[in-house]
Design a protein around this motif. Structure first.
Motif, PDB file in Angstrom:
ATOM      1  N   SER A  60       0.831  -1.210   0.000  1.00 41.45           N
ATOM      2  CA  SER A  60       0.000   0.000   0.000  1.00 41.45           C
ATOM      3  C   SER A  60       0.866   1.262   0.000  1.00 41.45           C
ATOM      4  O   SER A  60       0.606   2.210  -0.749  1.00 41.45           O
ATOM      5  CB  SER A  60      -0.918  -0.009   1.231  1.00 41.45           C
ATOM      6  OG  SER A  60      -1.650   1.186   1.315  1.00 41.45           O
ATOM      7  N   MET A 185      -6.942   0.895  -5.278  1.00 39.86           N
ATOM      8  CA  MET A 185      -6.610   1.175  -3.884  1.00 39.86           C
ATOM      9  C   MET A 185      -7.072   2.553  -3.426  1.00 39.86           C
ATOM     10  O   MET A 185      -7.098   2.828  -2.231  1.00 39.86           O
ATOM     11  CB  MET A 185      -5.096   1.040  -3.666  1.00 39.86           C
ATOM     12  CG  MET A 185      -4.602  -0.385  -3.707  1.00 39.86           C
ATOM     13  SD  MET A 185      -2.819  -0.488  -3.349  1.00 39.86           S
ATOM     14  CE  MET A 185      -2.577  -2.274  -3.430  1.00 39.86           C
ATOM     15  N   PRO A 190      -6.796  -1.178   0.613  1.00 41.63           N
ATOM     16  CA  PRO A 190      -5.691  -1.895  -0.028  1.00 41.63           C
ATOM     17  C   PRO A 190      -5.578  -3.363   0.368  1.00 41.63           C
ATOM     18  O   PRO A 190      -5.228  -4.207  -0.457  1.00 41.63           O
ATOM     19  CB  PRO A 190      -4.459  -1.107   0.423  1.00 41.63           C
ATOM     20  CG  PRO A 190      -4.965   0.279   0.643  1.00 41.63           C
ATOM     21  CD  PRO A 190      -6.348   0.107   1.204  1.00 41.63           C
ATOM     22  N   VAL A 193      -7.725  -5.432  -1.853  1.00 48.76           N
ATOM     23  CA  VAL A 193      -7.212  -5.473  -3.226  1.00 48.76           C
ATOM     24  C   VAL A 193      -6.080  -6.489  -3.333  1.00 48.76           C
ATOM     25  O   VAL A 193      -6.063  -7.346  -4.216  1.00 48.76           O
ATOM     26  CB  VAL A 193      -6.735  -4.081  -3.685  1.00 48.76           C
ATOM     27  CG1 VAL A 193      -6.136  -4.163  -5.085  1.00 48.76           C
ATOM     28  CG2 VAL A 193      -7.890  -3.076  -3.665  1.00 48.76           C
TER      29      VAL A 193
END
Length: 393
Positions: A60, A185, A190, A193
């Motif tokens: 992230s 994101m 995140p 994802v």
């Protein structure tokens, strides 16, 4: 209760896959069991451990930094377009794809990505029991994208039988390209994802191994990756920058069209039937939302978002999900996992067109099994959401 629903969900997903299988006798169960166990372990690590949290934070943060760099270029060109405090989806979410695409091009040029993709694919082929080509293609799809990946295997494209071609296309529809992950994101958490990316990779192999089982002979399993034509560094960079810009424009155009069409259809349905088109689809998809682990009281609302993804695209559905702040954290997490893939009707045309551009005959073959591609890719998304639901509170 959660575990009973998970078991029920898995049985339904595997049952639907089995019913549509083109050769039930060739299904190999040992690789399937190994991959399901791996999915559960990976979901547990990513969603429920300190190590997983650290990895996701690292990914992230990396994308956050990359998007920050991308914003520098975007602001230089479009900085005066927006008033202070305003938000533009195209400028803030889509245009950074241009920079990410350029970065992927550089990593391709210096041979870092081809090395990673090839050897991860080779390792995966030992786990999934499939061919090296299929395993390479699955990893490459997650990096290069559902259209570009076929260029790297175009030498084999005309030689592939229908069943192997199906597997390559199924991988391209079940994953998402790295250039677009940063955009996701900015809309979804995140951690969901990243988890979806990993689970979909194995989920694609699991569902395809049931829908389309076969054994690749050793003499047929030759992994010969097409090298890109030799370009100078700046020729390559310009090409990837333009490719990234084309992706941003195409996604923007599709969003304009689909969002407007859905709004119009919702208006027509509400005026005639007293219920919107998305609500109607929500009732159809509610059982699938429930077996994924969504509480029944939220299943219709979640099903509506899931259906929106399939009939339009994942971006439209993600934006729709962001409006439903009333949903529980568990539902938001499960639906987020489901949304991270290219499993929608428009992808059929994109993939068939990409293959047809390289080999017209094979492109026509892909178009014929397009609906089965969407069927399988949707089951992959459901499977990933079910597994992740075990560890989302």
């Amino acid at each position: 209760m959660k575990y009973l629903i998970t078991v029920l969900g898995l049985l339904i997903v595997f049952g639907l896959s089995y019913l549509a299988s083109n050769n039930k006798r060739k299904i190999r169960y040992r690789p399937l069991i190994i991959m399901i166990i791996l999915q559960v372990i990976l979901a547990a690590v990513l969603l429920n451990t300190f190590v997983g949290a650290y990895l996701i934070q690292g990914v992230s943060s990396t994308f956050e930094d990359l998007l920050g760099y991308a914003a520098t270029g975007v602001d230089f060109v479009f900085g005066g377009v927006l008033n202070e405090g305003q938000f533009s989806f195209f400028i803030s979410v889509l245009l950074p794809i241009v920079f990410i695409s350029a970065l992927i091009g550089i990593l391709q040029y210096i041979k870092v990505l081809p090395f990673i993709i090839k050897y991860i694919g080779l390792v995966l082929s030992k786990v999934n029991g499939m061919g090296q080509l299929e395993s390479y293609n699955a990893v490459a799809s997650a990096v290069l994208g559902q259209s570009e990946v076929f260029i790297s295997v175009k030498k084999q494209m005309g030689l592939l039988p229908k069943h192997r071609l199906y597997t390559l296309c199924a991988s391209a529809m079940s994953t998402v390209s790295m250039s677009i992950v940063g955009s996701y994101m900015q809309i979804l958490e995140p951690k969901y994802v990243v988890t979806a990316l990993v689970l979909n990779l194995f989920g694609g192999f699991i569902i395809t191994s049931i829908l389309n089982p076969y054994i690749v002979d050793k003499d047929e399993d030759i992994l010969e990756v097409q090298e890109e034509e030799k370009q100078s560094f700046f020729e390559m960079l310009g090409e990837y920058i333009m490719d990234g810009f084309k992706v941003a424009i195409v996604v923007a155009a599709m969003l304009i069209g689909f969002v407007a069409l859905i709004a119009m259809i919702n208006g027509l349905f509400s005026g005639i039937f007293g219920v919107s088109f998305q609500q109607l689809l929500g009732y159809l998809f509610a059982p699938f939302a429930f077996i994924m682990g969504v509480p029944w009281k939220e299943a219709v609302e979640a099903g509506s978002i899931m259906a929106t993804k399939m009939v339009s695209n994942e971006f439209v559905a993600m934006l729709e999900l962001s409006k439903h702040s009333n949903l529980s954290n568990r539902t938001l997490g499960i639906v987020s996992i489901f949304l991270v893939s290219f499993a929608n009707f428009s992808s059929i045309g994109i993939i068939a067109g990409a293959v047809k551009g390289l080999n017209e005959k094979q492109g026509n073959v892909v178009a014929r099994f397009g609906l089965k591609l969407l069927y399988g890719a949707t089951l992959v998304s459901v499977l990933s959401a079910i597994v992740a639901g075990l560890f989302i509170k």
